[in-house]
Design a protein around this motif. Sequence first.
Motif: not given
Length: 509
Positions: A73-85
């Motif tokens: 789900k990293l692409d999902y997270i990146k598409d949301l605009g997040f730069t860190a988890i």
Amino acid sequence: MSKRIVLLLVPFLLFYALPVGAVEKEERTWQDEMIYFIMVDRFHNGDTSNDYEVDLSDPKAYHGGDIKGITEKLDYIKDLGFTAIWLTPILKNEPKGYHGYWTEDFYDVEEHFGTLEEFKQLVQEAHNRDIKVILDLVVNHTGYQHPWLSDPDKQDWFHERKDIRNWDSQEDVETGQLFGLPDLAQENPEVQEYLLEMAKWWITETDIDGYRLDTVKHVPKWFWEEFSKEVKSVKSDFFLIGEVWHDDPRYVASYGETGIDSFVDYPLFNEMVRVFSAPDESLSRLETIWKRNEAFYENPYVLGTFIDNHDNPRFTREVLLKKQNPETRLKLALTYLYGAPGIPIIYYGTEIALDGGEDPDNRRMMGFRADPVIIDYMTKLASIRSKFPSLTRGDFELLYEDGGMAVFIRSYEDESTIMVVNNSTETKTATIPSGKIGENKELRGLLQDQIIRPSGESFTITLDRELANIFTVNEKSGLNWGFIGTLIGVWILFGLFLYFAKKRGKNKA
């Protein structure tokens, strides 16, 4: 004049006629980040082979989320605009330790979550997407049944078994047991060395970028000084964000002297939930909290700001209890979260208005089939925040507040942005003197299309009920004569080219 010369001139003329863009973006720092907070077991099941003891009907059992699921789900997270988890602890836990806070082995990965190699792959895949990884770490206590408890050589690795009875006594807070969990004795040199070496090992072994430090106030400050020094000797820009659960910012800020870079901002969280979970609440205290943070923290811009987490009821639950619309209320809260100083931390599921009461109900399994309205809004906010340095580095001033209608301005170098929130149940208008914004300026809306120009000596900003907008402050627009002149010049050059080309054709004939 040849065709080649004309074609070469065109791009130069166009370049110099277009408006000058923003100054080249400064080097990214932690205050520019946007963090997505994931409870590993409750996010996404990417590997069913490790699903033993999974019981979706039991909120205190494993639900199947794992490291592979996050990687998927990293692409999902990146598409949301997040730069860190930020991930809840992945260390091996004792039975029922789905949340990760009951450590059984400090050097192993919980088998329900996957393997060390899978975690390394997650970090690498995140870095490939320019996403930083923060790992939750607990050094205050172990699980209830840790092997050290039955080891006769390690009886002095723990404090006396006693509850915290006086929460105003720092000694009780640091040596008492939290929820009965065995409390580690950091003053024991062997314990200290073990914990420091362990923390450094995870950095060198996996290349993570930061730790979220659990239960900071339950561990002595002198230990955190050593801890900060040691981990940053491995990676100088390693980020430490601590959880000091306390309402007094002076108490929280005092831990900044130990080398911990940042803290989750609980006082702001409490106020944001109160203000945004229902309409017609004033936003003035939000600025008061910011001014207080400016006074107490060395760098308040790196404080972690949030509206829900794994220890408190979901923001959606607070909204529903007040019989409000979660989508409407979330949009207002998120606008403030992304537009105000601090590092936004979004708890997984906020983007789908996931409901949940007290722990463990606030840790429900994530769902990926949901109405995209909040997702789209959050993505737009992230895009705006990433484009305008004033939203991550700018000062913060409340220009207007009346009955829930608030206007904030943020300025950094030559850039200013305006955040407007109408937290009321009726259309509201704010009048701002032009001198507060600048002469010959206009406001352009980014969340909703609005252009506001001054009328006389002031700007009049109107927003419908329960809406928010972020504006850029631009030079007052009009006809761009430079650009128009260049276009005319281009057409003249093109005409000359056609003329000479035609004339050359005739001469050849």
